[in-house]
Write a protein that holds these residues in place. Sequence first.
Motif, PDB file in Angstrom:
ATOM      1  N   HIS A   3      43.016  47.335 -27.216  1.00  0.00           N
ATOM      2  CA  HIS A   3      41.902  48.121 -27.726  1.00  0.00           C
ATOM      3  C   HIS A   3      41.221  48.899 -26.605  1.00  0.00           C
ATOM      4  N   CYS A  10      40.849  57.742 -26.233  1.00  0.00           N
ATOM      5  CA  CYS A  10      39.930  58.497 -27.082  1.00  0.00           C
ATOM      6  C   CYS A  10      38.891  59.261 -26.268  1.00  0.00           C
ATOM      7  N   THR A  22      42.568  55.444 -34.450  1.00  0.00           N
ATOM      8  CA  THR A  22      41.895  54.512 -35.365  1.00  0.00           C
ATOM      9  C   THR A  22      42.867  54.026 -36.432  1.00  0.00           C
ATOM     10  N   LEU A  25      44.754  50.858 -35.104  1.00  0.00           N
ATOM     11  CA  LEU A  25      44.035  49.654 -34.713  1.00  0.00           C
ATOM     12  C   LEU A  25      44.250  48.509 -35.695  1.00  0.00           C
ATOM     13  N   ASN A  33      39.893  51.893 -41.234  1.00  0.00           N
ATOM     14  CA  ASN A  33      39.475  52.226 -39.871  1.00  0.00           C
ATOM     15  C   ASN A  33      39.117  53.700 -39.758  1.00  0.00           C
ATOM     16  N   ASN A  34      39.910  54.560 -40.399  1.00  0.00           N
ATOM     17  CA  ASN A  34      39.611  55.995 -40.371  1.00  0.00           C
ATOM     18  C   ASN A  34      38.270  56.284 -41.027  1.00  0.00           C
ATOM     19  N   TYR A  37      35.458  55.274 -38.639  1.00  0.00           N
ATOM     20  CA  TYR A  37      35.297  56.248 -37.559  1.00  0.00           C
ATOM     21  C   TYR A  37      34.652  57.535 -38.092  1.00  0.00           C
TER      22      TYR A  37
END
Length: 198
Positions: A3, A10, A22, A25, A33-34, A37
């Motif tokens: 991570h 990023c 993302t 992950l 996750n998207n 973000y």
Amino acid sequence: FLHRGFEKSCERGTWQQVFPYTDRLNYASPMLNNIGYALAVEKLCGITLPERGQFYRVVLGELARGRADLEGAGELARRAADPGLEGEVLTDLAALGIQEARLDVALADTARAIGLLAPLAEPARLAAAHGIAANALHHSGRLEQAASSFEQALALYRKVGHRRGEGLMLTALAALRLEVGRNDEAIELAQRAAELQR
């Protein structure tokens, strides 16, 4: 370390270039996750998404969560060596794949489910897998294969006396026959389905 590497990568890109990171992950549920973000970027930039966009985001998030849960259940069934349960979970995943318009995934899941369920003496579960496979084939334009799969599901539902499943397959076959211009057959199938509803 993994991570931390993503964080460093990023830092060098624009906010749009971060989405692939993302995504990776959490392979089980990348869409969530998207979404997380995107929410952070929107908050930092003071952007408010229109209501329709918020609605789509919730639907996508729920589909992603449902898929992750089903995949986890399938993995547990596989590890517990229960092919019937694994086949049933794969059938549910295939149905979700159709809703997500991922027909190739749905077809692969139903093929695996049918392979697991065929040797077992559980025609109702096998009929459901054939019905979902037929639905995916129909959506992908393979109408003859879809008809064959619907007919297999119909025969299995008949075998176990599952009138509702039989009626659903007759209705689906009637719609398919209408689509290819075989109206007389469609009417006959629809009448048979209606008789089952009485």
